[in-house]
Write an enzyme that holds these catalytic residues in place. Structure first.
Site, PDB file in Angstrom:
ATOM      1  N   LYS A  79      19.941   4.833  17.171  1.00 57.32           N
ATOM      2  CA  LYS A  79      20.339   5.210  15.816  1.00 57.32           C
ATOM      3  C   LYS A  79      19.676   6.528  15.419  1.00 57.32           C
ATOM      4  CE  LYS A  79      20.701   3.237  11.141  1.00 57.32           C
ATOM      5  NZ  LYS A  79      20.377   2.060  10.296  1.00 57.32           N
ATOM      6  N   SER A 154      24.157   0.064   7.834  1.00 54.59           N
ATOM      7  CA  SER A 154      24.226   1.485   8.130  1.00 54.59           C
ATOM      8  C   SER A 154      24.201   1.806   9.624  1.00 54.59           C
ATOM      9  CB  SER A 154      23.045   2.203   7.468  1.00 54.59           C
ATOM     10  OG  SER A 154      21.806   1.712   7.975  1.00 54.59           O
ATOM     11  N   SER A 178      21.324  -3.932   7.800  1.00 56.70           N
ATOM     12  CA  SER A 178      21.965  -2.807   8.472  1.00 56.70           C
ATOM     13  C   SER A 178      22.061  -2.932   9.977  1.00 56.70           C
ATOM     14  CB  SER A 178      21.235  -1.504   8.122  1.00 56.70           C
ATOM     15  OG  SER A 178      21.465  -1.157   6.780  1.00 56.70           O
TER      16      SER A 178
END
Length: 481
Positions: A79, A154, A178
């Site tokens: 990420k 996210s 997330s």
């Protein structure tokens, strides 16, 4: 022929050891999938230029007979808020578009030591603020199962990368769900660890009292292996705890658990098909011999409201450093103050600006007690409720809920910020309390002639990742998805 969709930590290591394939071959399959699929899905913002060199290094170890790495040859997507030295880390924001990390995060150091290969950085909601990966400054990520729909957020890029076989596994970060919510929407596994179990050093902060790094994988067993590598105390992160705090009575693999179901909570404002799928999975757990107990969590419905007071306050404090002076995007103004204003206005997107403004208001003189202190008090009450459920008269080993209130929704389908915030209704309380939770695929529901995955969430007391992983593997065995 190698089927990358069937590859996991164990299969890769066994195959490398048996010389059935090389690390370079596994990595090349991922790179081929990235080349063919990423143009549409937009899961990866960047593929690292040293991926092949990393794979060759692993193959050199194998040629010397060194198979010691727990994650040897595992191709991982990372990420875009987790630092890798010498690589860009932007949090999918114009503010940090060209930021190059000066050091490795602790999680990356541990993964590197165990032989993992880092493919590249994945798209995310800007500074991890969102539930759909639509707030990224670099375009929307699409759900591999139906590209007209969101992958969740996210950590949507990481979940989409794993679901589309562009990576075998990935790292995400979880502040209100997330990791788990995008895992649910993409049909993969997402593990949110206990607060303090995994170092946050090198994770660009959103909400410092809530953020946790966690793995996204195809199978629970892989999440277990990656967690075993990245967990542990870290002198660079004072919130991590020693092994003594993390010891507990393990739930035997063959044992049966007491599982709490907050029926009233999981039946309000939730898609009917999602509730039906959840109830079917609970029934399967009961038939497998687990004891199902109805529980009440009267204050948990306020967790989301408390979160959206606490997290904007922490965002306001954490993002104050991005002023266009020390590092990050800079815009020239007429005065120093104008530099700040123009740089932040150009660098931050709409959702990020909204939360900064809200958080600054919450922390301002005259409003701190009315909002932040009250939300912190609610957080303590919710934490006490969970402690009582896990340790009281009818104490349970785990609590189960759906992961998300609905399957993946259409891109652009939710424009109201409050409606978007409601996507975290079942995941946020684990972050508020600091307990571990996992989302495991539990089947599909049909929408527009597409079978969309839904997730089943298992939550346990602090540092009882073993419990949720054990139950998660059992749920995984039920699912036909």
């Amino acid at each position: 022929m190698i089927d990358i969709s069937k590859m996991g930590v164990k299969k890769i290591k066994e195959g490398l050891k048996a010389r059935e394939f090389s690390c370079a071959e596994i990595v090349n399959l991922c790179l081929q999938n990235i080349e063919s699929k990423n143009g549409e899905i937009n899961a990866f913002l960047e593929v690292y230029d040293d991926v092949v060199a990393q794979a060759k290094k692993v193959d050199e170890l194998i040629s010397r007979g060194d198979f010691s790495g727990k994650l040897l040859g595992l191709p991982l997507a990372i990420k875009d808020n987790i630092l890798i030295k010498g690589k860009r880390t932007s949090c999918s924001s114009k503010m940090l578009e060209n930021h190059v990390a000066a050091y490795d995060s602790t999680a990356i150091k541990k993964l590197r030591k165990e032989g993992a290969v880092f493919l590249g950085r994945t798209n995310m909601d800007e500074f991890a603020m969102g539930s759909s990966t639509e707030t990224s400054a670099f375009g929307v990520t699409r759900n591999p199962i139906d590209p007209t729909r969101v992958p969740g957020g996210s950590s949507g890029g990481s979940a989409a990368a794993v679901a589309s076989n562009m990576a075998v596994a990935a790292l995400g970060s979880d502040t209100a769900g997330s990791v788990r919510q995008p895992a649910s929407l993409c049909g993969v596994v997402g593990l949110k660890t206990t607060y303090g179990a995994v170092s946050r050093y090198g994770l660009i902060a959103m909400g410092s009292s809530l953020d946790q790094i966690g793995p996204i994988t195809k199978k629970v067993a892989d999440a277990r292996e990656i967690f075993s590598v990245i967990e542990g105390i870290d002198p660079m992160d004072s919130t991590t705890l020693s092994d003594d705090f993390r010891k507990g009575i393990r739930l035997p693999l063959s044992g049966k658990a007491k599982i709490g179901v907050p029926r009233e909570f999981v039946s309000t404002g939730v898609d009917k098909d999602v509730v039906d799928n959840f109830n079917q999975t609970v029934n399967k757990l009961e038939k497998a011999g687990h004891e199902i107990i109805d529980i009440k969590l009267p204050t948990v419905k306020h967790a989301l409201a408390a979160y959206y007071v606490i997290v904007p306050a922490e965002i306001s404090a954490n993002l104050a450093r991005f002023d266009g002076v020390k590092y990050g995007l800079h815009r020239d103004g007429q005065t120093l103050l104008d530099d700040y204003l123009q740089s932040r206005a150009a660098g931050f997107g709409k959702e990020t600006r909204r939360r900064i403004i809200l958080g600054t208001y919450i922390l301002s003189s005259g409003y701190y007690d009315a909002y932040y202190k009250k939300a912190s008090d609610v957080r303590r009450v919710i934490s006490r409720e969970f402690y009582d459920v896990f340790n009281g008269k009818n104490k349970v080993d785990a609590i189960v809920t759906p992961t998300a209130p609905q399957p993946a929704f259409k891109i652009g389908g939710i424009v109201d910020p409050i409606a978007m915030y409601m996507q975290d209704i079942f995941t946020v309380f684990a972050n508020i309390v600091g307990v571990p939770a996992i989302s495991v695929p539990s089947g599909t529901v049909a929408r527009d002639n597409v079978n969309l995955p839904v997730g089943f969430q298992v939550v346990a007391p602090h540092f009882r990742e073993d419990t949720i992983l054990d139950i998660g593997e059992e749920v995984e065995s039920f699912s036909a998805f």
